[in-house]
Write an enzyme that holds these catalytic residues in place. Structure first.
Site, PDB file in Angstrom:
ATOM      1  N   THR A 117      -6.823   0.917  10.221  1.00  0.00           N
ATOM      2  CA  THR A 117      -7.081   1.668  11.443  1.00  0.00           C
ATOM      3  C   THR A 117      -8.447   1.272  11.991  1.00  0.00           C
ATOM      4  O   THR A 117      -8.620   1.067  13.179  1.00  0.00           O
ATOM      5  CB  THR A 117      -7.033   3.185  11.158  1.00  0.00           C
ATOM      6  OG1 THR A 117      -5.798   3.482  10.506  1.00  0.00           O
ATOM      7  CG2 THR A 117      -7.157   3.998  12.433  1.00  0.00           C
ATOM      8  N   GLY A 130     -11.039  -1.068   9.737  1.00  0.00           N
ATOM      9  CA  GLY A 130     -11.673  -1.685   8.570  1.00  0.00           C
ATOM     10  C   GLY A 130     -10.884  -1.674   7.276  1.00  0.00           C
ATOM     11  O   GLY A 130     -11.301  -2.277   6.294  1.00  0.00           O
ATOM     12  N   SER A 131      -9.741  -1.004   7.241  1.00  0.00           N
ATOM     13  CA  SER A 131      -9.091  -0.746   5.954  1.00  0.00           C
ATOM     14  C   SER A 131      -8.406  -1.957   5.319  1.00  0.00           C
ATOM     15  O   SER A 131      -8.028  -1.892   4.143  1.00  0.00           O
ATOM     16  CB  SER A 131      -8.090   0.399   6.077  1.00  0.00           C
ATOM     17  OG  SER A 131      -8.770   1.627   6.008  1.00  0.00           O
ATOM     18  N   LYS A 191       0.850  -1.204   0.000  1.00  0.00           N
ATOM     19  CA  LYS A 191       0.000   0.000   0.000  1.00  0.00           C
ATOM     20  C   LYS A 191       0.879   1.246   0.000  1.00  0.00           C
ATOM     21  O   LYS A 191       1.952   1.264   0.617  1.00  0.00           O
ATOM     22  CB  LYS A 191      -0.878  -0.041   1.257  1.00  0.00           C
ATOM     23  CG  LYS A 191      -1.933   1.045   1.371  1.00  0.00           C
ATOM     24  CD  LYS A 191      -2.796   0.804   2.617  1.00  0.00           C
ATOM     25  CE  LYS A 191      -3.881   1.834   2.822  1.00  0.00           C
ATOM     26  NZ  LYS A 191      -4.712   1.527   4.018  1.00  0.00           N
ATOM     27  N   SER A 219      -9.541   1.373   3.272  1.00  0.00           N
ATOM     28  CA  SER A 219      -8.764   2.231   2.397  1.00  0.00           C
ATOM     29  C   SER A 219      -7.689   1.483   1.618  1.00  0.00           C
ATOM     30  O   SER A 219      -7.083   2.059   0.721  1.00  0.00           O
ATOM     31  CB  SER A 219      -8.119   3.341   3.215  1.00  0.00           C
ATOM     32  OG  SER A 219      -7.148   2.809   4.104  1.00  0.00           O
TER      33      SER A 219
END
Ligand SMILES: *[C@@H]1O[C@H](CO)[C@@H](O)[C@H](O)[C@H]1NC(C)=O
Ligand SMILES: *[C@@H]1O[C@H](CO)[C@@H](O)[C@H](O)[C@H]1NC(C)=O
Ligand SMILES: *[C@@H]1O[C@H](CO)[C@@H](O)[C@H](O)[C@H]1NC(C)=O
Ligand SMILES: *[C@@H]1O[C@H](CO)[C@@H](O)[C@H](O)[C@H]1NC(C)=O
Ligand SMILES: *[C@@H]1O[C@H](CO)[C@@H](O)[C@H](O)[C@H]1NC(C)=O
Ligand SMILES: *[C@@H]1O[C@H](CO)[C@@H](O)[C@H](O)[C@H]1NC(C)=O
Ligand SMILES: *[C@@H]1O[C@H](CO)[C@@H](O)[C@H](O)[C@H]1NC(C)=O
Ligand SMILES: *[C@@H]1O[C@H](CO)[C@@H](O)[C@H](O)[C@H]1NC(C)=O
Ligand SMILES: *[C@@H]1O[C@H](CO)[C@@H](O)[C@H](O)[C@H]1NC(C)=O
Ligand SMILES: *[C@@H]1O[C@H](CO)[C@@H](O)[C@H](O)[C@H]1NC(C)=O
Ligand SMILES: *[C@@H]1O[C@H](CO)[C@@H](O)[C@H](O)[C@H]1NC(C)=O
Ligand SMILES: CC(=O)N[C@H]1CO[C@H](CO)[C@@H](O)[C@@H]1O
Length: 601
Positions: free
Chosen positions: A250, A252-253, A148, A229
């Site tokens: 943080t 759900g990402s 990422k 994200s």
């Protein structure tokens, strides 16, 4: 697969020919020479025809060369790749070339990858040479992975979280995550697109949008919301644009984009993986983890990245002796669910409103498919292990914690830059830059999250009393009145629920979650849009998952259960991306090209 079916056809044909000869052998003796000629000619003709069609189809397919099958990159596992690399069927350089071609196959439409590592090929060649000399660093040796675009690398790639405020910025060394991947022999192939600032900027943006990377699109439905994200990591791993990808979470990402992209996502305990030189939101909640196509593949990656880092003191809380971590691959055990007590916190997700919405399909799949599978695997389902804390969390409590951390942690990250072209040293600087730089799409994509942090909670950071009050309140709600409380009261080994609803309490507590594919929206599902109205969130064929969760440091147990569920369901193989989104380049294409080049054709 295609090749195998031609092989089978050929074998069937040969068996048929043998049978025919066997049963007609005696007749053959009584035939006239002319009849025999005709008969033999006929056999020969059909046999040749069979061989030719088979050979021709295997040339046409992109999964084999001269009868040697190559694994499909859409679904290849770490173990398949290791076998191919070890046997010399393909090289790590071939893999890099194949994945780069696959990235460009879908670059224009899905925008999953922000940047390729220009050194990837030479790194792969070096790893190939090591292997040729008998040095194999481990199961990920020579295997390309995407990360990422908030995980720092001290190389030619940017680390921007998708913001022009950080374009060109340099860090003093590799992040611990990048260093551990390299040490394990993985090739860092590039950086994936993401919700800008890990979705910590705007109240009016979309998952998977960043100023630098554009809008990531999910592969399973037209204009699919990829969730976020770690959106690009999800789409890239799902389509086999690399072996797998790292995401960060943080709240759900990792698990949400894994949910939407038919993947296994492991959100590790905060502190199990280092956040050193990862662009932060919150030191109390951020964590880095794998997004892969199988539980075992995710376990291989987790084993490589977990562990102590001198640059992140949260890793000093790892409770295993001597800075070791459990063997997560060995934890993959088909029988791991037998006798396990598994609770369901119904109050978090089960309501008539949700059942009547498009999400209703997730709940019925959970009840009518997943729970029976768990029971059949020997688990004891403990219904309605309610989390009372979930219903009483004060409004804005989470914002106080995340905003307070972000103000402090972002300043700390920026202070470590060795080159900071926009001279941004604080959230105020970043906001000012963002609001005045045209490509940042302000004011349409506002800075609402930062405005709340800087203006509404004026003076907040993660040392102020309001911060600590809200932080410790969260630990109580998500712990004794949530995850750990329900586990203790009902003597549970784990909890399960649909992934879509699973992230929040584990986020607050810093505890792990593993999401595994569970199903997809059925025929008749209503198409609904994201908040901004520019992406489709629900629709026929969009995947969703089931989440396994438990207390901090329980990954080993969760990996076992997730694996046992996955092996009994294998949903990933049944839920397919839209055909037009599947990259066409396969390993055989790249290898046959290389071989032609090698013989000078
Ligand atoms: C992706 O597309 C853009 C624009 O068409 C192009 O400039 C870029 O080189 C492509 N990237 C890759 C990896 O193919
Ligand atoms: C970071 O990269 C720069 C530029 O290549 C190099 O000079 C420096 O030694 C690297 N730092 C570390 C710790 O490897
Ligand atoms: C990490 O360091 C901070 C600041 O020195 C300290 O408050 C915190 O307790 C430490 N955390 C751990 C897990 O050691
Ligand atoms: C931990 O390391 C120490 C010193 O190297 C060694 O004596 C001890 O046996 C190790 N403990 C375990 C559980 O491996
Ligand atoms: C779950 O438990 C709560 C509190 O004990 C209760 O109010 C609720 O009706 C139960 N829900 C289900 C679906 O059993
Ligand atoms: C950042 O600071 C440096 C040194 O003070 C200066 O040369 C440069 O112009 C500044 N850049 C911006 C975008 O303000
Ligand atoms: C939010 O984005 C939408 C879509 O671009 C736009 O129409 C709307 O004006 C934006 N809202 C605000 C408050 O800027
Ligand atoms: C939560 O924060 C927003 C500002 O972002 C504010 O308008 C709202 O009143 C706050 N709610 C509570 C209950 O404090
Ligand atoms: C945090 O806020 C306190 C109180 O306003 C202030 O003294 C301190 O300098 C701030 N720390 C940081 C890192 O901003
Ligand atoms: C949480 O933060 C808000 C806003 O700063 C503050 O009013 C409230 O007292 C805090 N809550 C606790 C439990 O400290
Ligand atoms: C959503 O899906 C529909 C139907 O497949 C498609 O026509 C549309 O372009 C998609 N995107 C949006 C934003 O509605
Ligand atoms: C490698 C890649 O896919 N990059 C693309 C990411 O998205 C931006 C914006 O749409 C493109 O310009 C890149 O080419």
């Amino acid at each position: 697969m295609k090749y195998l079916s031609h092989t089978s056809a050929l074998l069937l044909f040969a068996a048929f020919a043998v049978c025919w000869l066997w049963t007609n052998w005696e007749d053959l003796g009584s035939l006239s020479t002319d009849e025999m000629k005709v008969s033999l000619l006929w056999s020969l003709t059909t046999f040749t025809f069979g061989v030719l069609t088979s050979a021709q189809s295997s040339c046409n397919t992109t999964t084999s060369i001269n009868g040697t099958p190559f694994p499909s990159l859409l679904d290849v596992t770490a173990e398949d790749l290791a076998i191919g690399l070890e046997s010399g069927l393909f090289t790590s350089a071939d893999l890099v070339n194949a994945y780069i071609a696959r990235i460009s196959d879908v670059n224009d439409t899905l925008r999953a990858v922000t940047q390729l590592n220009p050194d990837a090929l030479s790194i792969a060649q070096r790893l190939d040479a090591e292997r040729a000399n008998g040095v194999v660093r481990g199961p990920l040796h020579g295997i390309p992975i995407l990360i990422k675009n908030n995980i720092g690398t001290n190389d030619s790639m940017d680390n921007t979280a998708g913001s022009y405020a950080l374009a060109g910025a340099k860090i003093p060394r590799d992040s611990t995550m990048a260093a551990k991947l390299r040490k394990a022999g993985a090739v860092i192939l590039g950086k994936t697109n993401l919700s800008q600032w890990a979705n910590f900027r705007s109240d009016n943006s979309s998952s998977g949008w960043s100023a630098i990377g554009g809008q990531v699109i999910g592969a399973y439905f037209p204009e699919q919301d990829p969730s976020g994200s770690s959106s690009g990591s999800g789409v890239a791993s799902s389509l086999g644009l690399a072996f797998a990808a790292l995401g960060s979470e943080t709240d759900g990402s990792i698990i949400s984009p894994a949910d939407a992209s038919n993947l296994v996502g492991i959100k590790p305990t905060v502190g199990l993986t280092s956040r050193d030189l990862v662009i932060p939101i919150s030191e109390h909640q951020d964590t880095v983890g794998p997004m892969a196509r199988t539980v075992k593949d995710a376990a291989y990656i987790l084993s490589a990245i977990a562990g102590y880092s001198p640059y992140d003191n949260y890793t000093s809380a790892i409770p295993f002796p001597n800075h070791t971590v459990p063997d997560y691959v060995a934890a993959c055990n088909f029988s791991a669910l037998r006798g396990k007590r598994i609770g369901i916190p119904r109050n978090v997700f089960d309501s008539s409103d949700i059942r009547q919405s498009a999400y209703g399909a997730i709940l019925s799949t959970f009840d009518n498919y997943a729970l029976p599978v768990l029971r059949a695997a020997g688990a004891i389902i403990v219904e309605n292990t309610t989390w009372p804390g979930y219903d009483i969390e004060p409004v804005n409590r989470t914002s106080v914690v995340l905003d307070g951390d972000f103000i402090s942690d972002l300043a700390n990250y920026l202070s470590q830059l060795t080159y900071n072209p926009q001279n941004v040293t604080s959230l105020s600087d970043v906001r000012e830059f963002t609001q005045s730089y045209p490509l940042e799409d302000y004011p349409d994509r506002d800075t609402g999250v930062w405005d709340q942090a800087l203006d509404y909670f004026h003076g907040l950071n993660n040392t102020t009393p309001e911060f600590w009050g809200n932080y410790t309140l969260g630990l109580k709600l998500a712990g004794p009145q949530g995850i750990t409380g329900s586990m203790k009261n009902h003597s549970l080994d784990a909890l399960v629920m649909p992934t879509l609803f699973a992230s929040h309490f584990p986020a607050i507590l810093g505890s792990p979650v593993i999401s595994v594919p569970m199903g997809s929206y059925p025929e008749g599902t209503e198409v609904t849009q994201n908040g901004r109205g520019d992406l489709n969130q629900t629709g026929v064929g969009i995947p969703f998952g089931i989440a396994f969760l438990a207390e901090r440091w329980s990954e080993e147990r969760l990996v076992g259960m997730a694996y046992a569920f996955e092996q009994r369901t294998m949903v990933r193989g049944r839920v397919l991306p839209l055909a037009g989104n599947v990259p066409s380049t396969e390993l055989a294409d790249v290898v046959s090209l290389r071989r032609k080049r090698e013989v000078g054709l």
